[in-house]
Design an enzyme around this catalytic site. Structure first.
Site, mmCIF file in Angstrom:
data_model
loop_
_atom_site.group_PDB
_atom_site.id
_atom_site.type_symbol
_atom_site.label_atom_id
_atom_site.label_comp_id
_atom_site.label_asym_id
_atom_site.label_seq_id
_atom_site.Cartn_x
_atom_site.Cartn_y
_atom_site.Cartn_z
ATOM 1 N N GLY A 104 22.427 -14.268 -14.607
ATOM 2 C CA GLY A 104 23.372 -15.311 -14.221
ATOM 3 C C GLY A 104 24.776 -14.764 -14.210
ATOM 4 C CD GLU A 122 30.647 -15.025 -16.745
ATOM 5 O OE1 GLU A 122 29.512 -14.681 -16.363
ATOM 6 O OE2 GLU A 122 31.403 -14.279 -17.385
ATOM 7 C CG HIS A 126 24.784 -16.515 -21.505
ATOM 8 N ND1 HIS A 126 24.906 -15.751 -22.635
ATOM 9 C CD2 HIS A 126 25.540 -15.907 -20.560
ATOM 10 C CE1 HIS A 126 25.705 -14.721 -22.384
ATOM 11 N NE2 HIS A 126 26.099 -14.791 -21.125
ATOM 12 C CD GLU A 127 25.505 -16.746 -17.041
ATOM 13 O OE1 GLU A 127 26.733 -16.561 -17.073
ATOM 14 O OE2 GLU A 127 24.684 -15.855 -17.363
ATOM 15 C CG HIS A 170 30.308 -16.877 -19.795
ATOM 16 N ND1 HIS A 170 31.023 -16.008 -20.581
ATOM 17 C CD2 HIS A 170 29.136 -16.249 -19.503
ATOM 18 C CE1 HIS A 170 30.305 -14.890 -20.758
ATOM 19 N NE2 HIS A 170 29.154 -15.024 -20.122
ATOM 20 C CD GLU A 196 29.023 -11.702 -21.201
ATOM 21 O OE1 GLU A 196 28.182 -12.522 -21.622
ATOM 22 O OE2 GLU A 196 29.495 -11.746 -20.039
ATOM 23 C CG ASP A 205 28.505 -2.064 -14.239
ATOM 24 O OD1 ASP A 205 28.589 -3.233 -14.650
ATOM 25 O OD2 ASP A 205 27.503 -1.603 -13.654
ATOM 26 C CE1 TYR A 235 26.334 -8.444 -22.106
ATOM 27 C CE2 TYR A 235 25.736 -10.763 -22.046
ATOM 28 C CZ TYR A 235 26.167 -9.628 -21.396
ATOM 29 O OH TYR A 235 26.457 -9.672 -20.062
HETATM 30 N N1 BES Z 1 28.966 -12.224 -17.141
HETATM 31 C C1 BES Z 1 27.620 -11.811 -17.315
HETATM 32 C C2 BES Z 1 27.119 -10.934 -16.215
HETATM 33 C C3 BES Z 1 27.915 -9.646 -16.028
HETATM 34 C C4 BES Z 1 28.264 -8.873 -17.096
HETATM 35 C C5 BES Z 1 28.253 -9.247 -14.766
HETATM 36 C C6 BES Z 1 28.988 -7.711 -16.899
HETATM 37 C C7 BES Z 1 28.974 -8.065 -14.573
HETATM 38 C C8 BES Z 1 29.346 -7.297 -15.648
HETATM 39 C C9 BES Z 1 26.676 -13.010 -17.486
HETATM 40 O O1 BES Z 1 27.235 -14.078 -18.162
HETATM 41 C C10 BES Z 1 25.504 -12.570 -18.306
HETATM 42 O O2 BES Z 1 25.719 -12.214 -19.429
HETATM 43 N N2 BES Z 1 24.297 -12.611 -17.762
HETATM 44 C C11 BES Z 1 23.097 -12.260 -18.472
HETATM 45 C C12 BES Z 1 22.389 -13.503 -18.898
HETATM 46 C C13 BES Z 1 22.284 -13.787 -20.289
HETATM 47 C C14 BES Z 1 21.505 -15.005 -20.653
HETATM 48 C C15 BES Z 1 22.544 -12.849 -21.363
HETATM 49 C C16 BES Z 1 22.167 -11.540 -17.523
HETATM 50 O O3 BES Z 1 22.472 -11.461 -16.343
HETATM 51 O O4 BES Z 1 21.139 -11.037 -17.950
HETATM 52 ZN ZN ZN Z 2 27.510 -13.687 -20.231
#
Ligand code: BES
Ligand code: ZN
Length: 638
Positions: free
Chosen positions: A289, A291, A315-316, A319, A338, A397, A405
């Site tokens: 996801g 956010e 989660h989203e 955010h 996170e 990245d 997290y």
């Molecule tokens: N914001 C993140 C996705 C992200 C992180 C995009 C870093 C680019 C760089 C999003 O909120 C996220 O953490 N997604 C997780 C889901 C979650 C339930 C931990 C995912 O995509 O797995």
């Molecule tokens: Zn996140």
């Protein structure tokens, strides 16, 4: 790093940021912003405050042709406006009267792109840039009709976090810089366009859509999706967008969204973005996801058919406070986005489904965290196990791992356990309220914590706690320990099976067929299968539990790790199908990693990847190319 207190570090960042303003000898109030190593922008001199974006989306050429117009906050009179761009073709730059402005483009650097520096006159109040994106733009994924559920129309979506907004909009691409926006987007008739803004609920006849985002947001929350998309409400403030053939399923799966918003507000104060919608994207979306404000972007792999993966929505949604309202000032402070969000996600799930549910999530989080730490330690990347990161000189990245997290989560949980839930909740609510629509550094947060939690509760400030958790490596030994009775049941089933009781018998005892186990219990089960399983044991499990044919992507991904490890051939075809259709990086990395461990596996990985790669978004391609040492030469001969 160990001996430098966080106050000294904070002082360093503040001085670094203030020096520009001091040298210009301005009498204005000095905003103490850290330098962002991942942006060329100089917001202390000139900052954008509002964006007007006029765009035409061209599926044939796979490009967006647009004009971006900015309102400016000019803090230093003669300073240029510096924007981040990456791979954009700039056609013209002009002021509010249409008069051309001179500009220079700096050298392009990998992942950073280049600075676009625009000279301003005394009278310049607005700047307009006409440009086109490149078909290779990192944020954009252009899908062919066959890559969608409907198979009739193409699809486009963006993914801007962390620093990809600059590949589709010239922008000050730093999370510490906020602006409001409005947009007018033209797409082919018969398609719907959506943004992280006020959104249409049905298609227009002419393919033109307008948007406004009245709350100031950072660039990484800029988002656009275009496709054959329909809408269904799930409540007064919530709704779901999806391709028409998936809409009913999606609306059922996410029926609980309204309750989640209410539960979140109960915890940390009012939802500040008016509407909370979610769009289900095609399976190549590289994340679970994202956010994007007002409109979470989500993978279809959470459509499990039983609402078992909706903690991702929590989660989203979370955010909307941690991240979108109070934003990490730089990507080095990513845990403020996170870690807080994982904590908040679990609080929402606990409020709605009980502590025994959220303790399963916490236990899985601890398992993930330990695995990540072991992995980073093995690679010698100890500094990447700190909460406060140092990503300067690297693609952000690459350093954004589970640490932010889950170590972030457990640090906050430790504070909760130390001060008690009531005091901690009051603190967090006040934190979101007082810092709304602003960015936050790690040092700023710790200073706030000292003031509003430690001092307010009459507790001496604990520098050592920060040294160990925030500025130190690994897993501190005072990490909270989740307790899951539901997983204890799973452990006993596993134990009985390993000592010879047939799975069929255990299943009937546990009554698993009546679906007593949630996805999380199955994940715990799959993660703890023994390393030395025989093919017969794999087959026994698969015959009774049908993992290879599961409709649940989390279960499939966890099972396929064993399929690879134990050379379980009946699983190969579905493993390949999975890797070719699903582009979610969290699933791809463990599977390709497992394949790459043996020469035969690596050959299989390469041949699957050759087919799958065109289906993946840039962020997944970037990661898997490196993992498989992929270059054009490594492509297997076809
Ligand atoms: N914001 C993140 C996705 C992200 C992180 C995009 C870093 C680019 C760089 C999003 O909120 C996220 O953490 N997604 C997780 C889901 C979650 C339930 C931990 C995912 O995509 O797995
Ligand atoms: Zn996140």
């Amino acid at each position: 790093m160990k001996n430098i207190s966080f106050i000294a570090m904070a002082a360093f960042f503040y001085l670094a940021a203030c020096s520009t303003e001091k040298s210009d000898n301005q009498q204005k109030s000095v905003s103490m912003k850290p330098i962002d190593p991942h942006s060329y922008a100089r917001p202390q001199e000139v900052a954008i405050t509002h964006l007007n974006w006029q765009a035409v989306v061209d599926f044939d050429r796979q490009q967006i042709k647009a004009t971006a117009t900015y309102k400016l906050d000019r803090k230093v009179p003669d300073a240029p406006l510096v924007l981040d761009v990456n791979g954009l073709t700039i056609h013209s730059v002009s002021d509010q009267d249409g008069q051309p402005l001179t500009y220079t483009l700096g050298d392009a650097q990998p992942y950073m792109g280049r600075p676009l520096s625009i000279d301003l006159h005394d009278s310049t109040s607005r700047v307009s840039i006409a440009y086109t994106t490149s078909p290779q733009a990192g944020a954009l994924q252009w899908l062919q009709p066959q890559q969608t559920a409907g198979e009739k129309k193409p699809f486009l979506f963006t993914q801007s976090e962390a620093i990809l907004c600059r590949t589709w909009i010239p922008i000050q691409d730093s999370p510490g810089i906020r602006f409001t926006y409005e947009a007018r987007v033209q797409v082919p008739a018969g398609m719907l366009a959506l943004m992280s803004a006020t959104n249409p609920r049905q298609m227009s006849e002419d393919g033109v859509y307008t948007f406004t985002m009245p709350q100031p947001i950072p660039a990484y929350l800029m988002a656009l999706a275009v496709g054959d998309i329909a809408y269904e409400a799930t409540g007064p403030r919530t709704g779901v967008y999806a391709e028409p053939s998936l809409l009913k399923k999606a609306a059922w799966e996410f029926a609980g969204m309204e309750d989640k918003v209410a539960a979140a507000e109960q915890l940390y104060g009012p939802y500040r973005w008016e509407v909370y919608d979610l769009i289900v994207l095609p399976p190549s979306f590289p994340f679970g996801g994202m956010e994007n404000p007002r409109l979470t972007f989500a993978t279809p792999t959470i459509l499990a058919g039983d609402r078992s993966l909706t903690s991702l929505v929590a989660h989203e949604l979370a955010h909307s406070w941690s991240g979108n309202l109070v934003t990490n000032a730089t990507w080095n402070d990513f845990w403020l986005n996170e870690g807080f969000t994982v904590y908040f996600e679990q609080r929402i799930m606990e409020a709605l489904f009980g502590r025994d549910y959220s303790e399963m999530l916490a236990t899985l989080a601890l398992q993930d965290l330990k695995a990540t730490i072991t992995d980073l330690e093995a690679k010698g990347q100890l500094a990447d196990t700190h909460l406060k990161l140092d990503l300067a000189g690297r693609d952000p990245d690459d350093g954004m791992t589970d640490i932010a997290y889950n170590k972030g989560y457990f640090f906050l949980r430790l504070l909760e356990e130390r001060f008690g839930r009531e005091a901690f909740d009051t603190f967090l609510k006040q934190y979101f309220e007082e810092n709304a629509f602003q960015s936050m550094t790690t040092e700023g947060f710790l200073a706030y914590l000292n003031e509003h939690l430690f001092k307010a509760q009459g507790v001496p400030v604990d520098e050592d706690l920060y040294q160990r958790w925030v500025y130190g490596p690994g897993l501190p030994d005072d990490c909270p320990q989740p307790v899951s009775d539901r997983f204890a049941r799973v452990d006993s089933v596993l134990q009985a099976w390993q000592s010879g009781t047939p799975i069929a018998q255990l299943i009937s005892q546990e009554d698993l067929f009546t679906k007593k186990w949630s996805t999380h219990e199955w994940l715990h089960f799959l993660r703890h299968l023994p390393d030395d399983m025989t093919t017969d044991q794999m087959k026994e499990l698969d015959d009774y539990l049908q993992f290879t044919y599961s409709g649940n992507a989390e279960i499939l991904a966890a099972w396929f790790v064993h399929v690879i490890r134990h050379h379980y051939e009946p699983g190969y075809q579905n493993l390949e199908n999975f890797l070719v259709t699903v582009g979610r990086r969290k699933f791809l990395v463990p599977l390709y990693t497992e394949l790459a461990k043996t020469p035969e596996g690596l050959a299989m990985a390469r041949s699957i990847y050759a087919k799958a790669r065109p289906n993946y978004h840039y962020v997944s391609v970037n990661t898997i190319d490196e993992l498989l040492n992929w270059s054009d030469e490594s492509r297997p001969a076809s």
